[in-house]
Design a protein around this motif. Structure first.
Motif, PDB file in Angstrom:
ATOM      1  N   THR A 119       0.756  -1.356  -0.139  1.00 51.57           N
ATOM      2  CA  THR A 119      -0.290   0.202  -0.187  1.00 51.57           C
ATOM      3  C   THR A 119       1.170   1.386   0.447  1.00 51.57           C
ATOM      4  O   THR A 119       0.645   1.952  -0.596  1.00 51.57           O
ATOM      5  CB  THR A 119      -0.857  -0.312   1.019  1.00 51.57           C
ATOM      6  OG1 THR A 119      -1.397  -1.239   1.119  1.00 51.57           O
ATOM      7  CG2 THR A 119      -2.067   0.819   0.861  1.00 51.57           C
TER       8      THR A 119
ATOM      9  N   ALA B 152       2.452   1.886  -3.596  1.00 53.18           N
ATOM     10  CA  ALA B 152       1.481   2.567  -4.093  1.00 53.18           C
ATOM     11  C   ALA B 152       1.378   3.819  -4.121  1.00 53.18           C
ATOM     12  O   ALA B 152       1.276   4.649  -5.456  1.00 53.18           O
ATOM     13  CB  ALA B 152       0.222   1.373  -4.660  1.00 53.18           C
ATOM     14  N   VAL B 153       1.117   4.361  -2.796  1.00 53.36           N
ATOM     15  CA  VAL B 153       1.017   5.447  -2.996  1.00 53.36           C
ATOM     16  C   VAL B 153       2.544   6.297  -2.671  1.00 53.36           C
ATOM     17  O   VAL B 153       2.103   7.264  -3.153  1.00 53.36           O
ATOM     18  CB  VAL B 153       0.668   5.674  -0.943  1.00 53.36           C
ATOM     19  CG1 VAL B 153       0.555   7.049  -0.564  1.00 53.36           C
ATOM     20  CG2 VAL B 153      -0.582   5.022  -0.535  1.00 53.36           C
ATOM     21  N   THR B 154       2.905   5.862  -2.701  1.00 52.81           N
ATOM     22  CA  THR B 154       4.441   6.678  -3.573  1.00 52.81           C
ATOM     23  C   THR B 154       4.745   6.497  -4.762  1.00 52.81           C
ATOM     24  O   THR B 154       4.410   7.860  -4.712  1.00 52.81           O
ATOM     25  CB  THR B 154       5.660   5.941  -3.083  1.00 52.81           C
ATOM     26  OG1 THR B 154       5.799   5.860  -1.441  1.00 52.81           O
ATOM     27  CG2 THR B 154       7.291   6.017  -2.737  1.00 52.81           C
ATOM     28  N   ILE B 155       4.491   6.176  -5.181  1.00 54.49           N
ATOM     29  CA  ILE B 155       4.172   6.006  -6.828  1.00 54.49           C
ATOM     30  C   ILE B 155       3.125   6.579  -7.432  1.00 54.49           C
ATOM     31  O   ILE B 155       3.261   8.089  -8.054  1.00 54.49           O
ATOM     32  CB  ILE B 155       4.465   4.199  -7.552  1.00 54.49           C
ATOM     33  CG1 ILE B 155       4.929   4.195  -7.762  1.00 54.49           C
ATOM     34  CG2 ILE B 155       3.642   4.783  -9.003  1.00 54.49           C
ATOM     35  CD1 ILE B 155       4.926   2.309  -7.319  1.00 54.49           C
ATOM     36  N   ALA B 156       1.925   6.827  -6.802  1.00 52.88           N
ATOM     37  CA  ALA B 156       1.390   7.700  -7.536  1.00 52.88           C
ATOM     38  C   ALA B 156       1.322   8.839  -6.832  1.00 52.88           C
ATOM     39  O   ALA B 156       1.050   9.884  -7.765  1.00 52.88           O
ATOM     40  CB  ALA B 156      -0.107   7.026  -6.510  1.00 52.88           C
ATOM     41  N   VAL B 157       1.313   9.739  -5.617  1.00 54.61           N
ATOM     42  CA  VAL B 157       2.066  10.566  -5.245  1.00 54.61           C
ATOM     43  C   VAL B 157       3.698  11.716  -5.996  1.00 54.61           C
ATOM     44  O   VAL B 157       3.244  12.131  -6.111  1.00 54.61           O
ATOM     45  CB  VAL B 157       2.070  10.872  -3.387  1.00 54.61           C
ATOM     46  CG1 VAL B 157       3.246  11.653  -3.381  1.00 54.61           C
ATOM     47  CG2 VAL B 157       0.659  10.044  -2.867  1.00 54.61           C
ATOM     48  N   THR B 158       4.266  10.920  -6.768  1.00 51.66           N
ATOM     49  CA  THR B 158       5.335  10.474  -6.851  1.00 51.66           C
ATOM     50  C   THR B 158       4.782  11.403  -8.623  1.00 51.66           C
ATOM     51  O   THR B 158       5.042  12.296  -9.119  1.00 51.66           O
ATOM     52  CB  THR B 158       6.326   9.632  -7.287  1.00 51.66           C
ATOM     53  OG1 THR B 158       7.087  10.075  -5.889  1.00 51.66           O
ATOM     54  CG2 THR B 158       7.811  10.170  -7.987  1.00 51.66           C
ATOM     55  N   VAL B 159       3.749  10.302  -9.237  1.00 50.65           N
ATOM     56  CA  VAL B 159       3.490  10.437 -10.433  1.00 50.65           C
ATOM     57  C   VAL B 159       2.904  11.677 -10.543  1.00 50.65           C
ATOM     58  O   VAL B 159       2.806  12.714 -11.163  1.00 50.65           O
ATOM     59  CB  VAL B 159       3.034   9.478 -10.773  1.00 50.65           C
ATOM     60  CG1 VAL B 159       2.186   9.707 -12.112  1.00 50.65           C
ATOM     61  CG2 VAL B 159       4.214   7.544 -11.661  1.00 50.65           C
ATOM     62  N   PHE B 160       1.889  11.540  -9.457  1.00 50.82           N
ATOM     63  CA  PHE B 160       0.775  12.807  -9.295  1.00 50.82           C
ATOM     64  C   PHE B 160       1.957  14.730  -9.253  1.00 50.82           C
ATOM     65  O   PHE B 160       1.511  15.705 -10.227  1.00 50.82           O
ATOM     66  CB  PHE B 160       0.144  12.919  -8.446  1.00 50.82           C
ATOM     67  CG  PHE B 160      -0.865  14.065  -7.892  1.00 50.82           C
ATOM     68  CD1 PHE B 160      -1.861  14.840  -9.029  1.00 50.82           C
ATOM     69  CD2 PHE B 160      -0.243  15.160  -6.670  1.00 50.82           C
ATOM     70  CE1 PHE B 160      -2.685  15.639  -8.908  1.00 50.82           C
ATOM     71  CE2 PHE B 160      -1.044  16.362  -6.469  1.00 50.82           C
ATOM     72  CZ  PHE B 160      -2.499  16.733  -7.153  1.00 50.82           C
ATOM     73  N   THR B 161       2.265  13.803  -8.550  1.00 51.06           N
ATOM     74  CA  THR B 161       3.594  15.999  -8.225  1.00 51.06           C
ATOM     75  C   THR B 161       4.584  15.688  -9.312  1.00 51.06           C
ATOM     76  O   THR B 161       4.288  16.746 -10.286  1.00 51.06           O
ATOM     77  CB  THR B 161       4.244  15.177  -7.037  1.00 51.06           C
ATOM     78  OG1 THR B 161       3.895  14.906  -5.788  1.00 51.06           O
ATOM     79  CG2 THR B 161       5.548  16.561  -6.842  1.00 51.06           C
TER      80      THR B 161
END
Length: 85
Positions: A18, A21-30
């Protein structure tokens, strides 16, 4: 009829997955928002915060695995494991 019992995932693995996944999502979003707005201020706050969380979860997982391996080795070899350290 035999029922198949699905092996449940360990809670620590769920935490690591989890957080990953959150790390990847936040990095892509940023990265997307920096590209769209041309403002790099978010990099100073979001990226270190999310990777700090990922490092904490990873450290917890490795610590837990180390303890489990010690228990497993102690069962297999007895007290020899503690004497070598």
């Amino acid at each position: 009829m035999k029922r198949r019992h699905n092996k449940r995932r360990e809670f620590s693995k769920i935490i690591v997955c989890t957080v990953g996944a959150v790390t990847i999502a936040v990095t892509v979003f940023t990265c997307v928002m920096v590209w769209r707005t041309s403002n790099t201020e978010a990099l100073a706050y979001l990226i270190p915060a999310i990777f700090g969380e990922a490092a904490t979860a990873t450290g917890f997982y490795y610590s837990k695995a180390k303890t489990e391996n010690r228990i497993k080795l102690r069962r297999q070899y007895g007290d020899l494991v503690d004497k070598e350290e």
